[in-house]
Design an enzyme around this catalytic site. Structure first.
Site, PDB file in Angstrom:
ATOM      1  N   SER A  16       0.875  -1.204  -0.037  1.00  0.00           N
ATOM      2  CA  SER A  16       0.088   0.155   0.061  1.00  0.00           C
ATOM      3  C   SER A  16       0.897   1.256  -0.060  1.00  0.00           C
ATOM      4  CB  SER A  16      -0.803  -0.004   1.095  1.00  0.00           C
ATOM      5  OG  SER A  16      -0.318  -0.110   2.503  1.00  0.00           O
ATOM      6  N   GLY A  17       2.144   1.090   0.382  1.00  0.00           N
ATOM      7  CA  GLY A  17       2.909   2.344   0.555  1.00  0.00           C
ATOM      8  C   GLY A  17       3.579   2.650   1.874  1.00  0.00           C
ATOM      9  N   LYS A  18       3.483   1.795   2.922  1.00  0.00           N
ATOM     10  CA  LYS A  18       3.754   2.270   4.282  1.00  0.00           C
ATOM     11  C   LYS A  18       5.319   2.488   4.356  1.00  0.00           C
ATOM     12  CE  LYS A  18       2.355  -1.789   5.879  1.00  0.00           C
ATOM     13  NZ  LYS A  18       2.152  -2.409   4.539  1.00  0.00           N
ATOM     14  N   SER A  19       6.097   1.882   3.862  1.00  0.00           N
ATOM     15  CA  SER A  19       7.573   1.818   3.985  1.00  0.00           C
ATOM     16  C   SER A  19       7.968   3.168   3.255  1.00  0.00           C
ATOM     17  CB  SER A  19       8.357   0.661   3.412  1.00  0.00           C
ATOM     18  OG  SER A  19       7.960  -0.518   4.088  1.00  0.00           O
ATOM     19  N   SER A  58      -0.021  -4.488  10.529  1.00  0.00           N
ATOM     20  CA  SER A  58      -1.023  -4.501  11.713  1.00  0.00           C
ATOM     21  C   SER A  58      -2.374  -4.618  11.429  1.00  0.00           C
ATOM     22  CB  SER A  58      -0.726  -2.879  12.724  1.00  0.00           C
ATOM     23  OG  SER A  58      -0.558  -1.840  11.726  1.00  0.00           O
TER      24      SER A  58
HETATM   25  N1  LIG Z   1       1.516 -14.233   5.178  1.00  0.00           N
HETATM   26  C1  LIG Z   1       2.051 -12.870   5.104  1.00  0.00           C
HETATM   27  N2  LIG Z   1       1.352 -11.615   5.115  1.00  0.00           N
HETATM   28  C2  LIG Z   1       1.793 -10.526   5.108  1.00  0.00           C
HETATM   29  N3  LIG Z   1       3.127 -10.199   4.991  1.00  0.00           N
HETATM   30  C3  LIG Z   1       3.857 -10.912   4.679  1.00  0.00           C
HETATM   31  C4  LIG Z   1       3.441 -12.364   4.660  1.00  0.00           C
HETATM   32  N4  LIG Z   1       4.659 -13.034   4.573  1.00  0.00           N
HETATM   33  C5  LIG Z   1       5.853 -12.107   4.330  1.00  0.00           C
HETATM   34  N5  LIG Z   1       5.229 -10.876   4.332  1.00  0.00           N
HETATM   35  C6  LIG Z   1       6.091  -9.944   4.316  1.00  0.00           C
HETATM   36  O1  LIG Z   1       6.154  -9.356   5.671  1.00  0.00           O
HETATM   37  C7  LIG Z   1       5.709  -7.835   5.759  1.00  0.00           C
HETATM   38  C8  LIG Z   1       4.815  -7.813   6.969  1.00  0.00           C
HETATM   39  O2  LIG Z   1       5.322  -7.748   8.276  1.00  0.00           O
HETATM   40  P1  LIG Z   1       4.753  -7.116   9.611  1.00  0.00           P
HETATM   41  O3  LIG Z   1       5.440  -7.215  10.517  1.00  0.00           O
HETATM   42  O4  LIG Z   1       4.403  -5.638   8.950  1.00  0.00           O
HETATM   43  O5  LIG Z   1       3.160  -7.673   9.383  1.00  0.00           O
HETATM   44  S1  LIG Z   1       2.137  -7.682  10.745  1.00  0.00           S
HETATM   45  O6  LIG Z   1       2.056  -6.421  11.055  1.00  0.00           O
HETATM   46  O7  LIG Z   1       2.699  -8.727  11.724  1.00  0.00           O
HETATM   47  O8  LIG Z   1       0.977  -8.398  10.120  1.00  0.00           O
HETATM   48  C9  LIG Z   1       5.312  -7.690   4.402  1.00  0.00           C
HETATM   49  O9  LIG Z   1       5.762  -6.269   4.086  1.00  0.00           O
HETATM   50  P2  LIG Z   1       5.137  -5.239   3.459  1.00  0.00           P
HETATM   51  O10 LIG Z   1       4.895  -5.631   1.972  1.00  0.00           O
HETATM   52  O11 LIG Z   1       6.145  -4.024   3.702  1.00  0.00           O
HETATM   53  O12 LIG Z   1       3.799  -4.765   4.324  1.00  0.00           O
HETATM   54  C10 LIG Z   1       5.893  -8.921   3.552  1.00  0.00           C
HETATM   55  O13 LIG Z   1       6.968  -8.276   2.738  1.00  0.00           O
HETATM   56  N1  LIG Z   2       1.440   7.799  -3.113  1.00  0.00           N
HETATM   57  C1  LIG Z   2       2.141   6.760  -3.101  1.00  0.00           C
HETATM   58  N2  LIG Z   2       2.569   6.481  -1.795  1.00  0.00           N
HETATM   59  C2  LIG Z   2       3.375   5.337  -1.601  1.00  0.00           C
HETATM   60  N3  LIG Z   2       4.011   4.616  -2.551  1.00  0.00           N
HETATM   61  C3  LIG Z   2       3.287   4.711  -3.697  1.00  0.00           C
HETATM   62  C4  LIG Z   2       2.549   5.801  -3.838  1.00  0.00           C
HETATM   63  N4  LIG Z   2       2.401   5.526  -5.320  1.00  0.00           N
HETATM   64  C5  LIG Z   2       3.001   4.795  -5.816  1.00  0.00           C
HETATM   65  N5  LIG Z   2       3.436   3.950  -4.832  1.00  0.00           N
HETATM   66  C6  LIG Z   2       4.494   2.530  -4.972  1.00  0.00           C
HETATM   67  O1  LIG Z   2       3.847   1.663  -4.149  1.00  0.00           O
HETATM   68  C7  LIG Z   2       4.758   0.796  -3.694  1.00  0.00           C
HETATM   69  C8  LIG Z   2       4.765   0.586  -2.281  1.00  0.00           C
HETATM   70  O2  LIG Z   2       5.654  -0.589  -1.697  1.00  0.00           O
HETATM   71  P1  LIG Z   2       6.171  -0.317  -0.203  1.00  0.00           P
HETATM   72  O3  LIG Z   2       6.317   1.000   0.226  1.00  0.00           O
HETATM   73  O4  LIG Z   2       7.180  -1.288   0.053  1.00  0.00           O
HETATM   74  O5  LIG Z   2       4.810  -0.635   0.468  1.00  0.00           O
HETATM   75  P2  LIG Z   2       4.346  -1.557   1.890  1.00  0.00           P
HETATM   76  O6  LIG Z   2       5.519  -0.929   2.691  1.00  0.00           O
HETATM   77  O7  LIG Z   2       3.091  -1.002   2.474  1.00  0.00           O
HETATM   78  O8  LIG Z   2       4.292  -2.804   1.634  1.00  0.00           O
HETATM   79  C9  LIG Z   2       6.392   1.349  -4.110  1.00  0.00           C
HETATM   80  O9  LIG Z   2       6.523   0.622  -5.156  1.00  0.00           O
HETATM   81  C10 LIG Z   2       5.842   2.865  -4.442  1.00  0.00           C
HETATM   82  O10 LIG Z   2       6.657   3.585  -5.352  1.00  0.00           O
END
Ligand SMILES: Nc1ncnc2c1ncn2[C@@H]1O[C@H](COP(=O)(O)OS(=O)(=O)O)[C@@H](OP(=O)(O)O)[C@H]1O
Ligand SMILES: Nc1ncnc2c1ncn2[C@@H]1O[C@H](COP(=O)(O)OP(=O)(O)O)[C@@H](O)[C@H]1O
Length: 197
Positions: free
Chosen positions: A36-39, A106
């Protein structure tokens, strides 16, 4: 359970640290689906704060799971423990006079509310990083959705594990409609309006 432990009052307190920093301290809790773009957003806000001489630090799910929370998986119980620990760490950052920017899916409302309860009303800012599942899957920055659809990754948020949207977050950021720059300004403006910067 630890027994026979007594809280030691710190010599330097939170207010003194905030005064020295010339700003307040709080948790910016970014929550949303994977992709979604959290990081991206947390890191961009971190940069914007550094440019303003504000002390902040990003706690990121992927990174924390390499160290502090190594050993926790993605069952509901492990996710709850993951968030509980991060809540405690984030609280330490607030106590140290800094902003903690947390980027964790979360997915459970109760877990997020438990973190909120550790802090004062001004200190916990829940930011819903909102993006449709379709768009997250289209982005699929790490190829995880594809694996989840194939059944290779079980209990994947949004596919085979729930995500409970915040009901009354302090901020909602629609990353499939806003640019990153617009989203960052929204967060910074919010902090200024609240008198935290
Ligand atoms: N089963 C499953 N569900 C969701 N995500 C998964 C899973 N397995 C691995 N990953 C990777 O782990 C990142 C999420 O970790 P979090 O610590 O943020 O998760 S949580 O808050 O405890 O639900 C998540 O990172 P983000 O994409 O940055 O959200 C994934 O890269
Ligand atoms: N408005 C925006 N805010 C944040 N990320 C965006 C946006 N538009 C596009 N993106 C893209 O969406 C992706 C989000 O990845 P990431 O930040 O790793 O998400 P998450 O941490 O939620 O898993 C990135 O490739 C980023 O460049």
């Amino acid at each position: 359970m630890s027994t026979n432990i007594v809280w030691h009052q710190a010599t330097v307190n939170k207010e003194e640290r905030r005064k020295k920093n010339h700003h307040s301290s709080a948790v910016l809790w970014f929550t949303g689906l994977s992709g979604s773009g959290k990081s991206t957003l947390a890191n961009a806000v971190d940069r914007a704060l550094l440019d303003r001489d504000v002390r902040s630090y990003v706690l990121d799910g992927d990174n924390i799971r390499h160290g502090l929370n190594k050993g926790l998986g993605f069952s509901a119980a492990d996710r709850t423990e993951n968030i509980r620990r991060i809540g405690e760490v984030a609280k330490l950052f607030v106590d140290s006079g800094q902003f903690a920017l947390t980027a964790f899916i979360s997915p459970f409302r109760e877990d997020r509310d438990n973190v909120r309860a550790l802090l004062t009303e001004e200190e916990f800012i829940e930011i819903h990083v909102r993006c449709s599942l379709e768009e997250c899957e289209r982005r699929d920055p790490k190829g995880l959705y594809e694996k989840a659809r194939q059944g290779v990754i079980p209990e994947f948020t949004g596919i085979s594990s729930p995500y409970e949207e915040p009901l009354t977050p302090e901020l909602v950021i629609d990353t499939d409609r806003e640019t990153i720059e617009e989203s960052v300004m929204k967060v910074i403006n919010f902090l200024e309006e609240r008198g935290l910067l």
